[in-house]
Write an enzyme that holds these catalytic residues in place. Sequence first.
Site, short mmCIF file in Angstrom:
data_model
loop_
_atom_site.label_atom_id
_atom_site.label_comp_id
_atom_site.label_asym_id
_atom_site.label_seq_id
_atom_site.Cartn_x
_atom_site.Cartn_y
_atom_site.Cartn_z
N GLU A 1 5.26 88.95 -23.00
CA GLU A 1 4.89 90.00 -23.72
C GLU A 1 4.57 89.88 -25.35
O GLU A 1 4.64 91.23 -25.99
CB GLU A 1 5.08 91.80 -22.86
CG GLU A 1 5.96 91.98 -23.11
CD GLU A 1 7.59 90.82 -22.56
OE1 GLU A 1 8.43 92.22 -21.71
OE2 GLU A 1 6.79 90.44 -21.51
N ASP B 1 6.35 93.49 -29.33
CA ASP B 1 6.49 93.68 -27.78
C ASP B 1 6.01 95.06 -27.95
O ASP B 1 5.62 95.92 -28.34
CB ASP B 1 7.94 93.48 -28.46
CG ASP B 1 8.38 93.61 -26.98
OD1 ASP B 1 8.54 92.52 -26.10
OD2 ASP B 1 8.63 94.71 -25.92
N ASN C 1 4.68 96.25 -15.23
CA ASN C 1 3.93 95.61 -14.27
C ASN C 1 4.54 95.94 -13.45
O ASN C 1 3.93 96.04 -11.87
CB ASN C 1 3.96 94.12 -14.92
CG ASN C 1 3.67 93.31 -15.81
OD1 ASN C 1 2.72 94.17 -15.71
ND2 ASN C 1 4.10 92.38 -16.25
N HIS D 1 0.83 93.38 -11.46
CA HIS D 1 0.24 92.47 -12.95
C HIS D 1 -0.46 92.10 -12.92
O HIS D 1 -1.39 91.79 -14.16
CB HIS D 1 0.99 90.87 -12.30
CG HIS D 1 2.13 90.50 -12.28
ND1 HIS D 1 3.07 90.61 -13.21
CD2 HIS D 1 3.82 90.81 -10.56
CE1 HIS D 1 4.32 90.30 -13.24
NE2 HIS D 1 4.75 90.38 -11.70
N ASP E 1 -2.39 92.01 -16.97
CA ASP E 1 -2.86 90.78 -18.08
C ASP E 1 -4.18 91.92 -18.80
O ASP E 1 -4.75 90.79 -19.46
CB ASP E 1 -3.58 89.95 -17.12
CG ASP E 1 -2.22 89.39 -16.36
OD1 ASP E 1 -1.59 88.45 -16.39
OD2 ASP E 1 -2.82 88.60 -15.25
#
Length: 373
Positions: free
Chosen positions: A283, A239, A247, A252, A256
């Site tokens: 994630e 994780d 984010n 975002h 990515d």
Amino acid sequence: MFEIMNDLLRAGRHSRYFNHTRSHHLFTRVRLIAWMLMVLQSGWILIDWLLLPEAVSSTIAYGRLAASACCLLLGLWFSHPYRLEISLIRLLLLVLVLTVFQTWSNMVLLQQGFASEVLAGYAFFPFMIMTMLAIFPLTMFEVAGFAIFVLLVELVTQLWTGKFGLVPGLNDLWLLAVLGLIAGWASVNQLSMLLILYRQATRDPLTGLANRRQVMEQLDGDIEEAHTHRTPLTVMLFDLDKFKSFNDNHGHAAGDIVLKQFARILKDHAKRKTDLAGRFGGEEFLLTLPETDQNQAISLAEQIRTACHQTRLKVPTGEEVSFTTSIGIATLIEGEDRSGLLQRADEALYQAKDSGRDRYCLAGDAAEPSQND
């Protein structure tokens, strides 16, 4: 482009899981053709009785029945449909059955004063074998091997019958070579299409790792194999730490970029064909490690953590960012299923996060978690 050509050239770059898929395609098609040839070989005995003297037709009939019996056995061979080497052996045996019958029948007809090219059902055998290759998804090396074998058999047959060097013989060799190129193109094109469809169905579009469905299916198979052969199996659940806050702060698009980079780190460290890295959701990532015990997994977890620490990324805002990950490690225990294994890995992951993040914890183990570097 170079990577695609490598995928089509040989099977060495294919994952074990794609080889399972290709193996099953070969398995089903060899069986289908074997059944069809069994019927055709047996049915052609009636045509031989109409075209050949009784003594010759009876001899040929025994050969056709033997070839039919071999095709029947191939059709009844159900074992190991997902082992690529076994499926390729099936295909080789099918080609050998047809080649042996062709060579033997030519010898019998020649001894009796008949030319196979003037009889129905004999002269076309090499061409049928060559064009049959177009049905199977084969690499360039594999289809070249089969095509060269058929050409060599035809060349030896022509040398033996005195046909080599004559116009009809040269025409046959030329036609076989052209058919081999066409069949090879079709066969490799099938493999390319199979690779594309497989990746679309099993890959996460953002990271290129296996998607959740693929991970679950392969994990079930790995668990069954581990129980059967009594070999270790370890899973690692990852994780990315505080990813939602990341984010919110960086956007975002930056998130990515981090996901893609972490995926590359997993790919770099999941080097064996048996290892499978996948995106578990959001994630979270999962790495399955067949034939890997707990100590080996700990060493790998440290390598992945170190790689994350050494990574610096530029995001669209121009900032340079880094990231860390928490890891839960669980090794399969006797009689355990997928749900139990993943639940223990998830509990270990939450223990790692609760104890400060950027570390690993072992499932069902009260040992101290790893310390930050």
